[in-house]
Design a protein around this motif. Structure first.
Motif, PDB file in Angstrom:
ATOM      1  N   LYS A  34       0.813  -1.220   0.000  1.00  0.00           N
ATOM      2  CA  LYS A  34       0.000   0.000   0.000  1.00  0.00           C
ATOM      3  C   LYS A  34       0.843   1.265   0.000  1.00  0.00           C
ATOM      4  O   LYS A  34       0.333   2.361   0.241  1.00  0.00           O
ATOM      5  CB  LYS A  34      -0.927   0.011   1.220  1.00  0.00           C
ATOM      6  CG  LYS A  34      -1.929  -1.133   1.238  1.00  0.00           C
ATOM      7  CD  LYS A  34      -2.857  -1.068   0.034  1.00  0.00           C
ATOM      8  CE  LYS A  34      -3.845  -2.207   0.014  1.00  0.00           C
ATOM      9  NZ  LYS A  34      -4.739  -2.151  -1.167  1.00  0.00           N
ATOM     10  N   ARG A  35       2.109   1.122  -0.317  1.00  0.00           N
ATOM     11  CA  ARG A  35       3.018   2.254  -0.226  1.00  0.00           C
ATOM     12  C   ARG A  35       2.576   3.422  -1.100  1.00  0.00           C
ATOM     13  O   ARG A  35       2.701   4.585  -0.704  1.00  0.00           O
ATOM     14  CB  ARG A  35       4.425   1.799  -0.633  1.00  0.00           C
ATOM     15  CG  ARG A  35       5.448   2.903  -0.630  1.00  0.00           C
ATOM     16  CD  ARG A  35       6.828   2.380  -0.965  1.00  0.00           C
ATOM     17  NE  ARG A  35       7.819   3.446  -0.981  1.00  0.00           N
ATOM     18  CZ  ARG A  35       9.111   3.264  -1.213  1.00  0.00           C
ATOM     19  NH1 ARG A  35       9.551   2.046  -1.434  1.00  0.00           N
ATOM     20  NH2 ARG A  35       9.946   4.287  -1.217  1.00  0.00           N
ATOM     21  N   SER A  36       2.078   3.144  -2.280  1.00  0.00           N
ATOM     22  CA  SER A  36       1.698   4.218  -3.203  1.00  0.00           C
ATOM     23  C   SER A  36       0.218   4.578  -3.121  1.00  0.00           C
ATOM     24  O   SER A  36      -0.253   5.388  -3.920  1.00  0.00           O
ATOM     25  CB  SER A  36       2.035   3.801  -4.641  1.00  0.00           C
ATOM     26  OG  SER A  36       1.343   2.620  -5.002  1.00  0.00           O
ATOM     27  N   GLU A  37      -0.508   4.013  -2.181  1.00  0.00           N
ATOM     28  CA  GLU A  37      -1.956   4.240  -2.127  1.00  0.00           C
ATOM     29  C   GLU A  37      -2.401   4.988  -0.880  1.00  0.00           C
ATOM     30  O   GLU A  37      -3.273   5.862  -0.960  1.00  0.00           O
ATOM     31  CB  GLU A  37      -2.698   2.897  -2.197  1.00  0.00           C
ATOM     32  CG  GLU A  37      -2.423   2.085  -3.461  1.00  0.00           C
ATOM     33  CD  GLU A  37      -3.148   0.750  -3.450  1.00  0.00           C
ATOM     34  OE1 GLU A  37      -4.122   0.611  -2.675  1.00  0.00           O
ATOM     35  OE2 GLU A  37      -2.746  -0.153  -4.195  1.00  0.00           O
ATOM     36  N   ALA A  38      -1.839   4.645   0.264  1.00  0.00           N
ATOM     37  CA  ALA A  38      -2.345   5.173   1.532  1.00  0.00           C
ATOM     38  C   ALA A  38      -1.526   6.355   2.013  1.00  0.00           C
ATOM     39  O   ALA A  38      -0.351   6.518   1.669  1.00  0.00           O
ATOM     40  CB  ALA A  38      -2.345   4.079   2.593  1.00  0.00           C
ATOM     41  N   HIS A  39      -2.168   7.207   2.815  1.00  0.00           N
ATOM     42  CA  HIS A  39      -1.497   8.325   3.466  1.00  0.00           C
ATOM     43  C   HIS A  39      -1.232   8.033   4.938  1.00  0.00           C
ATOM     44  O   HIS A  39      -0.171   8.382   5.458  1.00  0.00           O
ATOM     45  CB  HIS A  39      -2.345   9.598   3.368  1.00  0.00           C
ATOM     46  CG  HIS A  39      -2.672  10.003   1.969  1.00  0.00           C
ATOM     47  ND1 HIS A  39      -3.914   9.788   1.413  1.00  0.00           N
ATOM     48  CD2 HIS A  39      -1.927  10.591   1.009  1.00  0.00           C
ATOM     49  CE1 HIS A  39      -3.919  10.242   0.182  1.00  0.00           C
ATOM     50  NE2 HIS A  39      -2.726  10.729  -0.104  1.00  0.00           N
ATOM     51  N   ALA A  40      -2.192   7.434   5.593  1.00  0.00           N
ATOM     52  CA  ALA A  40      -2.086   7.125   7.023  1.00  0.00           C
ATOM     53  C   ALA A  40      -2.309   5.632   7.220  1.00  0.00           C
ATOM     54  O   ALA A  40      -3.282   5.071   6.701  1.00  0.00           O
ATOM     55  CB  ALA A  40      -3.101   7.933   7.834  1.00  0.00           C
ATOM     56  N   VAL A  41      -1.402   5.012   7.973  1.00  0.00           N
ATOM     57  CA  VAL A  41      -1.490   3.569   8.230  1.00  0.00           C
ATOM     58  C   VAL A  41      -1.337   3.337   9.728  1.00  0.00           C
ATOM     59  O   VAL A  41      -0.399   3.847  10.357  1.00  0.00           O
ATOM     60  CB  VAL A  41      -0.415   2.788   7.454  1.00  0.00           C
ATOM     61  CG1 VAL A  41      -0.445   1.306   7.847  1.00  0.00           C
ATOM     62  CG2 VAL A  41      -0.616   2.932   5.959  1.00  0.00           C
ATOM     63  N   VAL A  42      -2.254   2.545  10.269  1.00  0.00           N
ATOM     64  CA  VAL A  42      -2.184   2.120  11.667  1.00  0.00           C
ATOM     65  C   VAL A  42      -2.137   0.597  11.688  1.00  0.00           C
ATOM     66  O   VAL A  42      -2.975  -0.071  11.070  1.00  0.00           O
ATOM     67  CB  VAL A  42      -3.399   2.625  12.479  1.00  0.00           C
ATOM     68  CG1 VAL A  42      -3.325   2.111  13.912  1.00  0.00           C
ATOM     69  CG2 VAL A  42      -3.460   4.151  12.452  1.00  0.00           C
ATOM     70  N   VAL A  43      -1.138   0.068  12.381  1.00  0.00           N
ATOM     71  CA  VAL A  43      -0.938  -1.384  12.461  1.00  0.00           C
ATOM     72  C   VAL A  43      -1.312  -1.859  13.861  1.00  0.00           C
ATOM     73  O   VAL A  43      -0.975  -1.212  14.861  1.00  0.00           O
ATOM     74  CB  VAL A  43       0.532  -1.728  12.140  1.00  0.00           C
ATOM     75  CG1 VAL A  43       0.874  -3.130  12.605  1.00  0.00           C
ATOM     76  CG2 VAL A  43       0.793  -1.585  10.644  1.00  0.00           C
TER      77      VAL A  43
END
Length: 295
Positions: free
Chosen positions: A163-172
């Protein structure tokens, strides 16, 4: 015999001796002559055509020489300076551009992904559920919640990288399944691969401008020994050292209604609302943080 002496110098011509006022007299005479001519000249009145001008209006050559001779040095300097073009000065350089003050975006302007293990899953009597509808009502329709029950950091990291080129904010959400056996008991030793898994997850999250990780929970939540908290703190420290915002999630999960095995949350409206509110606040928190370099 001696040579005869030289003859005496000739006598001065008759007339008064030259005085120091002769120069000023000549200059004054020229000014008076020009003034009288200018007053009677038809060229200066503006009422007659220029063709009526006569030679009497132009001073004779002798008068022009006198004017040049007695012109002031300042006038000559000004005339010479006007004849020589002055070098053109380059314009001053423009001021440096002012840094633009970046305004934090609203969460509904971002593509947000929340991904994790069974910590994002709500169990029903038959099947499972999530809280996507509740959190999209808060953060907007561009919010996705992805679950990998029973999986660990390796699976989560691969998905984050995709999702490197798709998302702005990521929570794991990583509740450290690697520290448990298949019987859901704590392993005897800290797995050698855990540090590498933590570093790989942190490296994947650094590609996003807004990132956070909910890691571990606590021994009280899983009803295991305190050794779990020691190992969980080690993992959180590794991820946090890479510039990732890390929390343990106890403030959210300790208040959920759990299933009888105490490993999963029940699918209830209250649990859905609690998780949606918790993760929405976490996203708001990381969006409000100062941006750090990434990529």
């Amino acid at each position: 015999p001696k040579p005869p002496p030289p003859p005496p110098p000739p006598p001065p011509p008759p007339g008064p001796p030259p005085s120091s006022n002769s120069t000023s007299f000549s200059s004054e005479r020229v000014r008076k002559r020009w003034g009288s001519q200018g007053a009677s000249s038809s060229c200066n009145t503006g009422d007659q055509p220029s063709s009526l001008c006569t030679d009497s209006d132009v001073p004779p050559p002798m008068d022009q020489e006198l004017v040049l001779k007695f012109a002031s040095p300042a006038a000559e300097t000004e005339t010479a300076a006007a004849a020589v073009p002055s070098p053109t000065k380059p314009p001053p350089p423009p001021p440096p551009p002012q840094p633009s003050l970046a305004v934090n975006p609203r969460p509904d302007q971002l593509k947000i992904c929340i991904v994790g293990d069974s910590g994002l899953q709500l169990n029903k009597s038959k099947g499972t559920a999530g809280f996507e509808t509740d959190i999209r009502a808060i953060l907007g329709p561009n919010t996705d919640v992805v679950r990998f029950p029973g999986e660990g950091a390796a699976t989560i990291t691969r998905w984050v990288q995709s999702k490197r080129s798709e998302a702005h904010a990521v929570v794991v959400v990583w509740f450290l399944n690697e520290l448990f056996t298949t019987r859901w008991t704590l392993v005897e030793q800290y797995p050698a691969r855990m540090d590498g898994l933590a570093q790989g997850l942190a490296a994947a999250l650094k590609d996003f401008p807004y990132r956070a990780a909910v890691i571990g929970g606590g021994a009280c939540l899983w009803r295991v020994s305190g050794q779990f908290d020691t190992w969980a703190d080690r993992v959180r420290t590794i991820v946090r050292s890479q510039g990732i915002h890390v929390v343990d999630g106890l403030d959210a999960y300790s208040g959920l209604e759990l299933t009888d095995d105490h490993w999963h949350a029940r699918s209830t409206p209250a649990n859905k609302a609690r998780l949606a509110s918790y993760f929405a606040k976490l996203v708001w928190q990381i969006v409000d943080m100062p941006l750090e370099p990434h990529f």
